[in-house]
Write a protein that holds these residues in place. Structure first.
Motif, PDB file in Angstrom:
ATOM      1  N   ILE A  75       0.817  -1.216   0.000  1.00 52.87           N
ATOM      2  CA  ILE A  75       0.000   0.000   0.000  1.00 52.87           C
ATOM      3  C   ILE A  75       0.850   1.266   0.000  1.00 52.87           C
ATOM      4  CG2 ILE A  75      -0.365   0.389   2.474  1.00 52.87           C
ATOM      5  CD1 ILE A  75      -3.376   0.618   1.778  1.00 52.87           C
ATOM      6  N   HIS A  83      -4.300   3.669  -4.200  1.00 53.50           N
ATOM      7  CA  HIS A  83      -4.012   3.713  -2.760  1.00 53.50           C
ATOM      8  C   HIS A  83      -5.315   3.782  -1.957  1.00 53.50           C
ATOM      9  CE1 HIS A  83      -2.887   5.535   1.120  1.00 53.50           C
ATOM     10  NE2 HIS A  83      -1.793   4.799   0.983  1.00 53.50           N
ATOM     11  N   GLU A  87      -6.856   0.981   0.592  1.00 52.10           N
ATOM     12  CA  GLU A  87      -7.212   1.348   1.974  1.00 52.10           C
ATOM     13  C   GLU A  87      -8.650   0.937   2.282  1.00 52.10           C
ATOM     14  OE1 GLU A  87      -5.786   2.500   4.667  1.00 52.10           O
ATOM     15  OE2 GLU A  87      -3.869   3.285   3.965  1.00 52.10           O
TER      16      GLU A  87
END
Length: 169
Positions: A75, A83, A87
């Motif tokens: 990540i 990203h 998440e």
């Protein structure tokens, strides 16, 4: 709502601190018992209950302070939408796992209560009592992960970074 959730996390952290003090008392009582030749039945079991309670009750507070260990190998290399997507996926998966853990922890405590399950140690404590801290801790952890997921989805999540890497020992 934010103040209520933060109060819940802080309250569980304070309860975890009390469990740590209880653990200290149990260990000290055990040491004194050996030195002064007296025995407190079940003291080791109670120390274990206190340790487990402290650990589970501190989970949500630790998560919200950014102190959980995160593996950011993948990540950390992503940017932008990739990203954010990773998440969201990670927080969704963590929320699901935390909910499952909370459900089964609560179920374990309930079944121990129903079956009158007691400790096999000489303290004979009903096991649902120490299992409540595990059920409460995992439930609050699930709430904290869902909280993080909602904040991330709304774009309001602030990732609290740990300064552990900058510390020297």
């Amino acid at each position: 709502m934010r103040r209520a959730l933060d109060g819940l996390y802080d309250g569980c952290a304070a309860l975890a601190a009390l469990f740590m003090v209880g653990l200290l008392v149990m260990v000290m009582l055990s040491i004194l018992g050996r030195q002064l030749h007296f025995n407190v039945p079940g003291i080791d079991a109670y120390a274990g209950y206190m340790m487990a309670g402290a650990g589970f009750l501190a989970l949500a507070h630790t998560l919200k302070r950014g102190e959980h260990i995160r593996v950011t190998l993948l990540i950390g290399r992503l940017t932008g939408a990739a990203h954010r997507g990773m998440e969201l996926w990670s927080l969704f998966a963590a929320s699901l796992l935390a909910l499952l853990s909370a459900f089964y922890s609560g179920r374990l405590a309930w079944q121990s209560y129903q079956f009158h399950d007691i400790s096999t140690s000489n303290d004979a404590t009903p096991l649902w009592i120490p299992q409540l801290s595990m059920a409460l801790g995992t439930t609050v952890l699930a709430i904290a992960f869902i909280d993080e997921l909602v904040l991330e989805a709304r774009g309001r999540r602030v990732v609290a970074g740990s300064d552990e890497a900058t510390r020297n020992e």
